[in-house]
Design a protein around this motif. Structure first.
Motif: not given
Length: 304
Positions: A126, A128, A134, A137, A144, A146-147
């Motif tokens: 995640n 940046t 990101p 992304g 983010d 990836f959650v």
């Protein structure tokens, strides 16, 4: 033919004004260092200057885009390298977990270490850029990519692909997170699933040697697959960095060519310009003297 005194005055003043304008124009060129100050000075050269300035503007815009891509890809390359190092450390811990002399306590300690590595890996996924976008992304995501879901498992929430700068050169400013992490939008990310499953198994007490060996082999397979995918993504980023270098080199050459062409079209030959200025200054001085003499030419002055 009779020449009136007033006509002589007018002629002298007109000549003086022309000389003064020529001298002022020559002085302006010397001060600016430019031969072409107005399009009317040299229409052909003025068009060359306009074309060169247009090229320089396009080059500058493309350079800014290239720099943005360079910054993002440099950060992404570093992130992928760091992720690979973490996976290597996890792999070493997984191999150690297969030690037949280890019991539940030792495996629980290893599980805690792998958990810490796993959390670091999620932070990298995640990561940046300086603007808060990101790096992984994909084709665009505001938060983010990836959650963790309700169960704490990591899912990928971004579109496959990469974001590119809007310019003549299609340069990415984000890496395809779906490719780099072998992820499918809306589903659990394989590498994190492998690690989460392995952590749960290591924390389970009373495992048989066969069960431990099977868990270790499964984890190693998933870790190796994840490392291979990250290395492939890192190679792609490296190719992009090489392409950016080549583009910047080409832009530098194009910019230099445009600046040279503009200089040839508008810059002043200082030696010739100084000589011309001196000649015009001499002419202006002569015109002043002539005017002074004309002022004294009067019939009444003659009769005196």
């Amino acid at each position: 033919m009779r020449v009136a005194t007033a006509f002589s005055y007018q002629q002298a003043i007109a000549n003086l004004q022309r000389r003064q304008e020529d001298l002022s124009e020559s002085q302006n060129r010397l001060t600016s260092g430019k031969r072409v100050l107005l399009p009317s000075d040299d229409p052909v050269a003025a068009r060359r200057v306009e074309r060169a300035l247009a090229v320089e503007a396009r080059v500058e815009a493309t350079k800014r885009a290239a720099q943005a891509s360079l910054n993002a890809m440099t950060l992404a390359e570093s992130a992928l390298g760091g992720a690979n190092d973490i996976l290597q450390a996890i792999r070493d811990a997984a191999v150690a977990a297969g030690n037949g002399a280890y019991g539940d306590k030792e495996r629980a300690i290893l599980a805690q270490q792998i958990q810490q590595y796993r959390d670091q890996l999620l932070g990298i996924a995640n990561r940046t850029d300086a603007a808060g976008n990101p790096l992984f992304g994909g084709a665009g995501v505001t938060g983010d990519p990836f959650v963790p879901n309700g169960a704490g498992r990591v899912e990928f929430w971004a579109a496959p692909g990469s974001v590119g700068v809007d310019n003549q050169e299609i340069l990415p400013v984000a890496v395809d997170g779906a490719y780099a992490w072998d992820a499918t939008p809306g589903l659990e990310v394989p590498i994190f699933k492998t690690l989460d499953d392995f952590i749960v198994q290591l924390r389970t007490g009373g495992m048989t040697s066969a069960a431990v060996s099977s868990a270790v082999q499964t984890a190693l397979g998933g870790i190796d697959a994840g490392m291979e995918r990250l290395q492939a993504a890192r190679a792609q980023v490296g190719d992009t960095l090489n392409r950016i270098d080549a583009i910047v080199a080409r832009l530098d050459a194009l910019d230099l060519n445009a600046k040279t062409d503009r200089s040839n079209a508008e810059d002043l030959d200082m030696v010739a310009a100084i000589s011309d200025f001196q000649n015009k200054q001499t002419g202006y001085d002569a015109a002043l003297k002539t005017y002074a003499q004309v002022q004294r030419l009067s019939l009444f002055d003659y009769l005196r």
